[in-house]
Design an enzyme around this catalytic site. Structure first.
Site, PDB file in Angstrom:
ATOM      1  CD  GLU A 202       6.858   8.355   2.559  1.00  9.95           C
ATOM      2  OE1 GLU A 202       6.016   7.929   3.366  1.00  9.95           O
ATOM      3  OE2 GLU A 202       6.625   8.470   1.353  1.00  9.95           O
ATOM      4  CD  GLU A 389       7.776   5.904  -1.785  1.00 10.40           C
ATOM      5  OE1 GLU A 389       6.610   6.293  -1.548  1.00 10.40           O
ATOM      6  OE2 GLU A 389       8.415   5.186  -0.999  1.00 10.40           O
TER       7      GLU A 389
HETATM    8  O1  IFM Z   1       3.103   2.669  -0.001  1.00 13.50           O
HETATM    9  C1  IFM Z   1       3.614   3.863   0.494  1.00 13.50           C
HETATM   10  C2  IFM Z   1       5.104   3.744   0.762  1.00 13.50           C
HETATM   11  O2  IFM Z   1       5.388   2.719   1.641  1.00 13.50           O
HETATM   12  C3  IFM Z   1       5.639   5.031   1.347  1.00 13.50           C
HETATM   13  N1  IFM Z   1       5.261   6.165   0.552  1.00 13.50           N
HETATM   14  C4  IFM Z   1       3.872   6.276   0.154  1.00 13.50           C
HETATM   15  C5  IFM Z   1       3.416   4.993  -0.488  1.00 13.50           C
HETATM   16  C6  IFM Z   1       1.951   5.111  -0.971  1.00 13.50           C
HETATM   17  O3  IFM Z   1       1.105   5.428   0.080  1.00 13.50           O
END
Ligand code: IFM
Length: 477
Positions: A202, A389
């Protein structure tokens, strides 16, 4: 020209952003009744994994030669982290990794995605390599392999040596050399054992929140620093891909993006355009230069400023042909026009809209994952998508060793049905990774939001599989 024609002409509809508003109600997404699918519906090769990150789980912040990271430093600045917490211990993955990998196996996942901590490997940022740091990830990888779990490495999930952050971090063009050196070291070290690599986690999160909004390390609030961080992270993303390709024969190389499904608050033209600008930042900023399309300055003219940072050859160096793109989806964003300079758009918060939210206030909107997968499947240069994710935080309660998190189970059922619907419509989405195996440290929000399938009692560090973890165990068996 009617509105639909206007959308297509302006290219907005082409992004898939708004078209759903113009489809008949019958064409709109419908959830499958929860649980109305089985693992086999996703196909035999579909990849099932869990994802975590070094700073959020490892702890051991100053053990075995690791240097201070930007987050170790930032979390000690009063007022930066909720309740003044930090990740000095976190979930103590550094000592408990064998147990955590066994738990991943017990829940029947086949992939563990984790990140490597740069300050554990190169404490001075560059130069001398810390052999104890290297050993730690060898042990993690070996434990995965012996448990029948495939290790997938994220190269950068936001923790950099503070010594580099102090020199400007992502806002210093030297980061390209610093980062390349780090990637060279870890790909040469682990490349014979690990074949699946993700360069970045990200980019928008650590550039936007770190250099523009100031809520993440290093806490800067500067448009100029943000612009630099965007361009240099874009170059590093592609360069990282090239280094993995060179050093790891047969590697499957990806990178991951923060995604949100953006819609306008209503159908007024000014709000539709605001949503398109928001989408340009939130979804297009990092994928399009990597595909050779440049930054989305057509929609968001302020991005033209990035050109002043270009050096000879940058345009070509921003491009890399990734084997897969990681989609990371949590919530929908509703946008409206605003006077905020540059962006001229702002978010209408979920709290103002009375919609279901997670414990961090993000809207729970499974349909958005379907739309994002469809949108990304329309980019010609993307070959394969993996949801690297997806997950939710709810106020879990541990009662007699159990956590009854029905809300989280429903969340997964609905999001998985969104993935399945996209897949059935021909989207090449080939995997789904849950964030996260265990509860961990949620950046500026500290330990309050719990995302894990496994509950961690942060006082005793004991682990308890939640009902959602047991649901996956059954679903994936
Ligand atoms: O915890 C974070 C992760 O580090 C990056 N993506 C979103 C997750 C939840 O907020």
């Amino acid at each position: 020209m009617d509105r639909r024609e206007w959308l297509i002409k302006t290219g907005i509809a082409g992004t898939g952003l708004l078209l759903s508003r113009y489809l008949d109600a019958a064409d709109r997404f419908r959830y499958m009744p929860a649980g109305d699918f089985v693992k086999a519906d996703f196909g035999p090769d579909f990849k099932w994994g869990v994802a975590a990150a070094s700073y959020q789980t490892e702890g051991a912040w100053n053990l075995d030669g690791k240097s201070e990271s930007n987050w170790d430093y930032f979390s000690r600045i009063p007022g930066k982290i909720k309740n003044g917490e930090n990740a000095d211990v976190a979930a103590d993955f550094y000592h408990r990794y064998p147990e955590d990998i066994e738990l991943i196996k017990a829940m029947n996942f086949k992939i563990f995605r984790f990140s490597v901590s740069w300050p554990r490997i190169l404490p001075a940022g560059t130069g001398a390599v810390n052999s104890k740091g290297l050993d730690f990830y060898h042990k993690v990888i070996d434990k995965c392999l012996s448990a029948g779990i495939e290790p997938w490495i994220t190269i950068y999930h936001w923790d950099m040596p503070q010594v580099l952050e102090a020199q400007g971090g992502w806002a210093n063009r030297k980061i390209i050399d610093w980062f390349s050196e780090y990637v060279e070291v870890i790909t040469k070290e682990y490349g014979s054992k690990v074949k699946n690599w993700m360069v970045m986690n990200e980019q928008l999160s650590f550039t936007g929140n770190g250099y523009m909004n100031g809520v993440f390390a290093p806490g800067r609030k500067s448009l100029g620093a943000f612009m630099k961080s965007v361009h240099y992270a874009t170059l590093c993303n592609a360069e990282g891909g090239r280094i993995v390709r060179k050093n790891v024969p047969g590697a499957n190389i990806g990178t991951t993006l923060a995604n949100t499904y953006v819609e306008p608050v209503d159908q007024k033209e000014k709000n539709i355009k605001a949503a398109a600008r928001m989408d340009a930042i939130m979804n297009r900023l990092f994928i399009e230069p990597c595909l050779g399309m440049g930054y989305p300055e057509d929609t968001l003219p302020i991005l033209k400023k990035l050109k002043s940072l270009y050096e000879d050859g940058d345009e070509a160096k921003m491009i890399f042909d990734f084997d897969f793109i990681g989609i990371q989806y949590y919530y929908r964003t509703i946008a409206k026009n605003s006077i905020i300079p540059g962006m001229r758009a702002k978010e209408v918060m979920a709290s103002e809209r009375g919609v279901p939210v997670n414990s961090m206030g993000g809207e729970i909107y499974p349909e958005g994952l379907y739309h994002i997968l469809k949108k990304f499947s329309r980019y010609k240069g993307i070959r394969n998508l993996i949801v690297t994710e997806n997950g939710t935080c709810v106020p879990d309660k541990l009662e007699n060793g159990r956590v009854h998190d029905k809300e989280r189970i429903d969340y997964f059922k609905n999001h998985l049905s969104a993935v399945l619907k996209a897949r059935r419509e021909g989207v090449n989405v080939t995997g789904y990774f849950v964030w996260s195996p265990t509860d961990n440290f949620e950046w500026d929000s500290g330990y309050t939001p719990r995302f894990g399938l496994v509950y961690v009692d942060f006082k005793t560090l004991e682990r308890y599989i939640k009902d959602s973890g047991l649901w996956f165990k059954e679903f994936l068996k």
